[in-house]
Enzyme design. Structure first.
Site, short mmCIF file in Angstrom:
data_model
loop_
_atom_site.label_atom_id
_atom_site.label_comp_id
_atom_site.label_asym_id
_atom_site.label_seq_id
_atom_site.Cartn_x
_atom_site.Cartn_y
_atom_site.Cartn_z
N TYR A 128 3.17 -11.81 -10.01
CA TYR A 128 2.52 -12.57 -8.77
C TYR A 128 1.31 -13.31 -9.54
O TYR A 128 1.45 -14.74 -9.23
CB TYR A 128 2.04 -11.70 -7.76
CG TYR A 128 1.55 -12.30 -6.77
CD1 TYR A 128 2.10 -13.20 -5.59
CD2 TYR A 128 -0.14 -12.34 -6.49
CE1 TYR A 128 1.80 -13.75 -4.67
CE2 TYR A 128 -0.49 -13.09 -5.26
CZ TYR A 128 0.25 -13.69 -4.51
OH TYR A 128 -0.31 -14.65 -3.35
N ASN A 142 0.90 -1.24 0.03
CA ASN A 142 -0.20 -0.04 -0.07
C ASN A 142 0.77 1.23 -0.10
O ASN A 142 0.18 2.34 -0.17
CB ASN A 142 -0.98 0.06 1.21
CG ASN A 142 -1.91 -0.91 1.13
OD1 ASN A 142 -3.21 -0.70 0.41
ND2 ASN A 142 -1.83 -2.17 1.43
N HIS A 155 16.49 -2.77 -5.80
CA HIS A 155 16.94 -1.78 -4.75
C HIS A 155 18.53 -1.82 -4.58
O HIS A 155 19.04 -0.82 -4.53
CB HIS A 155 16.43 -2.35 -3.19
CG HIS A 155 15.08 -1.78 -2.92
ND1 HIS A 155 14.01 -2.36 -3.44
CD2 HIS A 155 14.71 -0.71 -1.90
CE1 HIS A 155 12.87 -1.78 -3.02
NE2 HIS A 155 13.46 -0.85 -2.04
N ILE A 184 1.78 2.18 -4.61
CA ILE A 184 0.52 1.50 -5.54
C ILE A 184 1.17 1.32 -6.85
O ILE A 184 0.74 0.09 -7.44
CB ILE A 184 -0.79 2.07 -5.39
CG1 ILE A 184 -1.27 2.23 -4.24
CG2 ILE A 184 -1.74 1.74 -6.40
CD1 ILE A 184 -1.55 0.96 -3.57
N PRO A 185 1.65 2.25 -7.70
CA PRO A 185 2.14 1.79 -9.02
C PRO A 185 3.12 0.49 -9.07
O PRO A 185 2.62 -0.35 -10.08
CB PRO A 185 2.82 3.19 -9.51
CG PRO A 185 2.12 4.13 -8.83
CD PRO A 185 2.09 3.53 -7.04
#
Length: 426
Positions: free
Chosen positions: A331, A317, A356, A320-321
């Protein structure tokens, strides 16, 4: 006598109708909670938010005026452009970003060839794989090889290439779904992510609806490139007009937030507070500014992640993009192939950990895997919080991971970068 009688009748009527109004207030208390208590159900804190905005404006107005009076306007856009045109190779990050158009157009022309059938599906798939793989290898190699590339320029250029990688993957995936529907000779487009129907896809009658392959145009492609979303669809929801006042407020916030952040003295402000400021600047001010400018109708860039009682709820949340992209293109396809939910969730975290680390290690030109391990540590943390902590305890655990986890990772990179470039520790 008549007057007295009329007066008595009037008073009797008033007392009968409004008897309670003339009774003495024997009780003035009822069972109720204070507004700031969670049990009260009160949630309207707009006044406090406005107070924060007013205080931020007043506290930084003096600094802004002093800088203008003392230094004037330091950034001249015309001068910046002229310097770039005079010696573009001294701006490696800008050149690298411009080159990204090659990969964008390669994806568009590949889809055009697939739409008319001049190349086979397998050939198109090979082209897309080569194009997407090059989008990750080429910029990272450039950042590592070019010595004049700064860490900030490297992060900016790799961040843009990563966003384009996710966008173009969604672009080819969605167009492939449309080809499959067309090849199945569907009489009409059903409600789906890939090819939404006209009535469901656009809220404004002022924009033209397209169907495959009419979407394979430069205009459509570059609208998607600049739109604040990672998931492609043929017809995006569009707002009816550009609201100038809304646009100016977001622009003012985009200017104000970096000013506030720069005015903070180093090491006197918690790291997570700077992260919160960046979150507001990027996900609210900047993305809403771009969305308003492009009349992009879907403004759900984040949800109430600050109320997260589980780690998985937070990651689903706060961005969101990215969450929509992972759900739609990674997924759910894994679930359809028979992979269980836990392995699919772990794979999502693994991919997120890779990007990351990619966005940190390559610009800094050192590979320590702190970001990768920090992201993968979210998997056991999510299991532990979801199983043993509930309610406020779960929310506190999420905040603890933000307050402690991020500063530790940043500290590790700062330490290693300092050791590499400014000498060894004693």
């Amino acid at each position: 006598m008549t007057i007295v009688f009329v007066t008595k009748c009037f008073l009797y009527y008033i007392l009968k109708i409004n008897k309670t109004d003339f009774m003495l207030p024997c009780s003035c208390h009822v069972l109720q909670e204070s507004l700031l208590s969670s049990a009260s159900g009160y949630s309207n804190y707009r006044g406090i938010l406005n107070w924060c905005v007013v205080m931020l404006v007043l506290s930084n107005a003096r600094l802004f005026l002093e800088n203008i009076i003392k230094y004037g306007i330091l950034v001249d856009p015309i001068q910046v452009v002229s310097l770039f045109l005079k010696d573009p190779y001294s701006w490696p990050a800008a050149c690298l970003i411009i080159v990204s158009n090659v990969f964008i157009l390669a994806a568009l022309y590949t889809e055009r060839r697939l739409a008319v059938g001049t190349i086979t599906q397998m050939t198109g798939l090979i082209f897309h794989i080569f194009n997407l793989t090059s989008m990750l290898i080429f910029p990272s190699a450039t950042v590592l090889i070019v010595t004049s590339m700064t860490p900030v320029g490297g992060v900016l250029s790799l961040g843009i290439y990563t966003v384009l990688f996710l966008k173009l993957y969604s672009y080819q995936d969605t167009n492939r779904w449309c080809r499959e529907i067309r090849q199945a000779k569907a009489k009409r487009l059903t409600r789906s992510y890939s090819c939404p129907s006209v009535a469901q896809s656009n809220g404004s009658a002022g924009h033209t609806h397209v169907s495959y392959p009419g979407n394979l145009t430069h205009r459509d492609m570059y609208y998607f490139v600049f739109a604040p979303t990672l998931c492609y669809q043929l017809n995006f929801p569009r707002s009816p007009r550009i609201r100038i006042r809304f646009l100016m407020r977001r622009l003012f916030e985009m200017w104000m937030v970096p000013t506030i952040q720069n005015s903070m003295k180093p090491f006197q402000v918690p790291n997570h507070l700077i992260w919160l400021i960046f979150f507001y600047w990027f996900f609210h001010s900047s993305m809403n500014f771009v969305a308003e400018l492009l009349q992009f109708g879907d403004r759900e860039f984040y949800k109430d992640w600050w109320n997260s009682e589980t780690v998985t709820y937070f990651w689903a949340n706060w961005n969101i993009p990215v969450h929509k992209w992972c759900l739609r293109h990674f997924y759910k396809p894994m679930l359809r192939k028979g992979v269980n939910k836990f392995l699919a969730q772990t794979a999502v975290f693994l991919m997120s950990a890779f990007f990351h680390e990619y966005l940190v290690s390559v610009p800094l030109k050192m590979f320590r895997l702190w970001a990768f391990m920090g992201m993968m540590a979210q998997v056991p943390l999510a299991w532990f919080v979801g199983r043993f902590l509930n309610g406020n305890y779960g929310n506190a655990a999420v905040w603890m991971s933000l307050i402690i986890g991020q500063p530790v990772a940043v500290l590790m990179y700062v330490h290693d970068y300092y050791v590499i470039h400014y000498g060894s520790t004693t």
